[in-house]
Design a protein around this motif. Structure first.
Motif, mmCIF file in Angstrom:
data_model
loop_
_atom_site.group_PDB
_atom_site.id
_atom_site.type_symbol
_atom_site.label_atom_id
_atom_site.label_comp_id
_atom_site.label_asym_id
_atom_site.label_seq_id
_atom_site.Cartn_x
_atom_site.Cartn_y
_atom_site.Cartn_z
ATOM 1 N N GLN B 13 0.835 -1.200 0.000
ATOM 2 C CA GLN B 13 0.000 0.000 0.000
ATOM 3 C C GLN B 13 0.870 1.250 0.000
ATOM 4 N N THR B 81 -1.889 5.260 10.081
ATOM 5 C CA THR B 81 -2.822 4.152 9.925
ATOM 6 C C THR B 81 -2.102 2.817 9.761
ATOM 7 N N ASN B 82 -1.078 2.781 8.922
ATOM 8 C CA ASN B 82 -0.447 1.495 8.626
ATOM 9 C C ASN B 82 0.886 1.266 9.333
ATOM 10 N N ILE B 401 -2.690 -4.020 12.700
ATOM 11 C CA ILE B 401 -3.891 -3.972 11.869
ATOM 12 C C ILE B 401 -4.138 -5.328 11.243
ATOM 13 N N ALA B 402 -5.398 -5.706 11.165
ATOM 14 C CA ALA B 402 -5.747 -6.969 10.533
ATOM 15 C C ALA B 402 -5.471 -6.886 9.038
ATOM 16 N N ALA B 405 -8.187 -5.484 6.797
ATOM 17 C CA ALA B 405 -8.361 -4.030 6.756
ATOM 18 C C ALA B 405 -7.364 -3.410 5.792
ATOM 19 N N VAL B 406 -6.115 -3.874 5.851
ATOM 20 C CA VAL B 406 -5.099 -3.319 4.953
ATOM 21 C C VAL B 406 -5.416 -3.690 3.514
ATOM 22 N N SER B 409 -8.327 -1.548 2.227
ATOM 23 C CA SER B 409 -7.954 -0.164 1.926
ATOM 24 C C SER B 409 -7.009 -0.110 0.728
#
Lengths: 333, 474
Positions: B13, B81-82, B401-402, B405-406, B409
């Motif tokens: 990402q 976020t990541n 983070i699961a 979810a990544v 997104s």
């Protein structure tokens, strides 16, 4: 020790967030109202009333987020994963509405597409910002310096409600901004919208304010314990005053007071939040001092902020001054 | 389930969004300077071609800058976020550097962009020129801080690790001007200039192929070719110095770039081959004996370290880095070639008649972006497996983070970016496909932008109107 670096920085970041809400609020609000103005000429004027300044407005969001990253890294590291989905949606929404400012002039066939990108992008960005606010107010679980909640913890009736409240509130800012920047039919229409949005905003502010103290004993104590109430009571009183000025201004067809009174409502709501929160950065666990980075980081950036924020404010004001006055309708013929 | 490793997905990402993002700043850094030069030349000489070109490229700049802003906003929040563990740990150092970028560059650009785009007859010539200069300076300052932050992650200095495991700054001067920063900054800014020169040259050549007498096309083509001829050789020199700096501080990256697995004296220069990370050797190599040592160590028998000197888990991916590096260098020499070719054309006084040169310029128009991306991949993949080189591993930097979810997104970013930026590139190309015309009013849809209430005189850009431009503005 009240006036230490962490405190000063909390104040600066609070200021950046407030500046963001007050400035990007009205241009997001214009996006929210976009579908309700059908005529293309009106939409062009609405867009152009914010086109020269929206970019600067949005930069305060970068300062708020970037500042948090810089001086309260732990708070940043806790809040962002907690708000993963809303933040991603907000960013994507801001992508859509940001490019719409340029794109919609570059195509005639696809113009409606970018009108929708602008409207829905503004709506989604506002709604997720409201959700973010609600999520932080209701508290973010933290264990061992990391977010300890689930992926949907943010989604509660309360956060949904704050999202809605912010949409209505930004729309009010947008409508009153249009009253200020336009004339004739477009202005008339904006008065009518503001007449609905004003009372709606006030009701929603009232409901959120009543709901908040029940979320955390801390908040309850802040607002309703004697003699602390003596310090907090001016806030609702001033809200009542701003509400009165807003409605009176709309009824009397004044141009400046509705916008200024709406901004005052946001300012007071923000102060209200501060009263509930202080000294927490991420309730219910992280105070300002828990979340602050090392002193060297705080002082290094503070030098720059003290010098540069006033300069930024000065040329922001200059930029608004250059583009002052009504957005005329004669321009594009 | 390797593909659902959240760290890997977060890396994808980040790589995806940063690759998209970097294209726009590298264009707008160069273009903002170009606009400042054009407006300056117009003010100094009064020659209307410069104003035509300024207005022509201004529109393109506005679209590209808009895309840069929104994709940059995404980058700023993605750290949290990541990569929240990285944010917590490295935030005290990276955060203030990026904070200074926001304070000194972001606001400067955003504040003056409106004046630059909309304000020529609102503020007068000199103030407008100041706005243009501020935007240009802003892009440069932005590059300064971002490159400083990135360089610190490559060559971290001036910190201690504090009680809660954060990087705590001890010497800001050392942090900002960390060992690889000057090389990286120079290399990147020149890359931005070259990228822009290739685009401007490509657009100029495209229009020269159709109408070789168009004054605007001639001027932009000529300016772009001067840029290439002068700056491409400087870039090759700067790149070489940057490489030596990397050898000093990140020898594993150099080993990967060169495809060296064995440490040896008198190492060859491997021109082509396929570095195989599993087999730990470079297959099918075509090499020149001893030249590797000569370039890197400036001695025939200098010892060059190979990847086997590092444990397997500490090695960057040589297959990727080896090839991205060759793409970048190859394109750099192509740019030099184009610049020299244009010099030859100038010498023969046939710069505007050489079809081959023009076709080559059009074809090379987008290649600056490819070179920038390849260079970026070289330096970033070469930094792996660390986010902060040698100290903080990528695997230990990610947010809790699961994977789902990544992944979700990531998909959202891919879809939205291709749609939004695809449209943007389409609009850019359409703007570029129109030749710069001096006496032709802008298209009606475009008149909106400049006119709609903000600028009362709709056609200020056209020369016809310009003749009546009030003198009191001077």
């Amino acid at each position: 020790m009240m006036l230490d670096l962490a405190f000063i920085w909390a104040a600066i970041i609070a200021f950046a967030v407030l500046a963001y809400v007050m400035m990007d609020g009205f241009d997001l609000g214009i996006g929210i109202l976009f579908p309700f103005y059908k005529s293309e000429a009106d939409r062009d004027r609405m867009m152009n009333s914010v086109a020269p300044v929206w970019d600067g407005n949005e930069t305060w969001l970068v300062l708020g987020g970037g500042g948090l990253f810089a001086v309260f890294p732990l708070a940043y590291a806790a809040i962002m994963p907690a708000l993963y989905a809303p933040i991603i949606i907000m960013l994507l929404a801001l992508v859509f509405r940001g490019v719409a400012f340029e794109y919609r002039w570059r195509t005639r066939r696809g113009k409606f597409l970018w009108d929708w990108a602008f409207a829905l992008g503004s709506l989604a960005a506002t709604f997720t910002q409201g959700i973010a606010l609600g999520t932080i107010v209701q508290g973010i679980p933290i264990v061992d310096r990391a977010y300890a909640g689930g992926w949907w913890t943010w989604l509660t009736p309360f956060s949904f409600f704050t999202g809605l409240a912010l949409v209505v509130g930004y729309a009010l800012l947008g409508a009153t901004w249009l009253i200020l920047k336009t004339d004739e039919q477009l202005q008339e229409r904006s008065y009518r919208f503001a007449m609905i949005l004003g009372p709606a905003t006030l009701i929603l502010i009232g409901l959120v304010s009543l709901w908040t103290p029940f979320l955390e004993p801390l908040y309850m104590e802040r607002w309703f314990s004697w003699p602390r109430m003596l310090y907090t009571i001016p806030v609702p009183l001033l809200v009542a005053l701003a509400a009165y000025l807003l409605i009176r201004g709309l009824v009397r067809r004044e141009e400046y007071t509705p916008f200024l009174a709406s901004l005052a409502l946001f300012l007071l709501s923000f102060i209200g939040l501060g009263v509930s929160f202080y000294p927490y950065m991420v309730p219910p666990t992280l105070t300002i001092w828990d979340a602050a980075g090392p002193e060297e980081s705080l002082s290094f950036l503070l030098v720059g902020a003290v010098v540069l924020v006033p300069i930024i404010l000065a040329y922001t004001a200059y930029s608004y001054w250059v583009f002052r006055g009504k957005v005329g309708s004669e321009g594009y013929h | 389930m390797d593909s659902f490793d959240p760290v890997l997905l977060a890396r994808w990402q980040f790589a995806f969004t940063v690759s998209f993002h970097i294209v726009f700043p590298s264009f707008s850094i160069g273009l903002a300077s170009y606009l400042a030069v054009l407006e300056g030349l117009w003010l100094a000489t009064g020659r209307t071609t410069y104003l035509t070109l300024f207005n022509y490229w201004k529109k393109i700049f506005a679209v590209a800058f808009g895309m840069g802003v929104v994709s940059g906003l995404v980058m700023a929040y993605q750290f949290g976020t990541n990569w929240s563990v990285f944010s917590d740990k490295a935030g005290p150092i990276i955060g203030p550097l990026m904070g200074y970028e926001v304070l000194t560059a972001f606001f400067l650009e955003a504040g003056f962009l409106g004046v630059m785009l909309f304000g020529l007859n609102k503020v007068g010539r000199s103030l407008h020129y100041i706005a243009t200069l501020m935007v240009a300076i802003g892009t440069f300052i932005s590059a300064f801080w971002i490159l400083s932050a990135n360089s610190w992650m490559q060559t971290p200095v001036g910190y201690t690790i504090n009680a809660v495991g954060q990087f705590a700054p001890t010497d800001w001067w050392a942090i900002v001007f960390n060992p690889s920063f000057p090389y990286r900054l120079v290399h990147m800014v020149i890359a931005a200039y070259l990228t822009t020169a290739l685009v401007v040259g490509g657009v100029g050549a495209w229009h020269l192929l159709r109408d070789r007498l168009n004054d605007g096309s001639r001027v932009m083509f000529s300016m772009a070719m001067w840029m290439l001829a002068i700056v491409a050789p400087i870039q090759i020199l700067a790149g070489d110095l940057h490489g030596l700096n990397t050898l000093e501080h990140q020898p594993a990256k150099i080993a990967a770039m060169e495809g060296h697995f064995e440490t040896r004296a008198g190492a060859p220069l491997i021109l082509f081959g396929w570095p195989d990370m599993e087999a730990e050797k470079t297959l099918y190599e075509i090499a020149i004996p001893k030249l590797g040592s000569l370039i890197l160590k400036h001695e025939w028998d200098g010892v060059v370290k190979g990847l086997k000197d590092w444990p397997k888990e500490d090695r960057p991916n040589a297959t990727i880095v080896f090839w991205s590096f060759r793409i970048m260098v190859g394109l750099g020499f192509l740019m030099l070639g184009l610049g020299l070719w244009s010099l030859w054309g100038r010498y023969r006084k046939r710069l505007y008649e050489m079809k081959g040169l023009h076709v080559a310029s059009v074809l090379m128009g987008p290649l600056g972006f490819v070179a920038v991306l390849a260079g970026w991949v070289t330096t970033e993949v070469g930094r792996q497996p660390y986010t902060v080189y040698g100290v903080l591993r990528t695997a230990d930097s990610a947010a809790p983070i699961a994977a789902q979810a990544v992944a979700a997104s990531l998909i959202a970013f891919v879809v939205v970016y291709f749609f939004v930026f695809g449209a943007g590139v389409f609009y850019l190309l359409r703007l570029m496909s129109k030749p710069p015309h001096e006496n032709e009013p802008d298209s009606p849809s475009d008149a909106h932008l400049r006119a709609a209430g903000i600028v009362p005189a709709p056609a200020l850009e056209t020369v016809g109107e310009l003749a009546t431009y009030p003198e009191d503005r001077r």
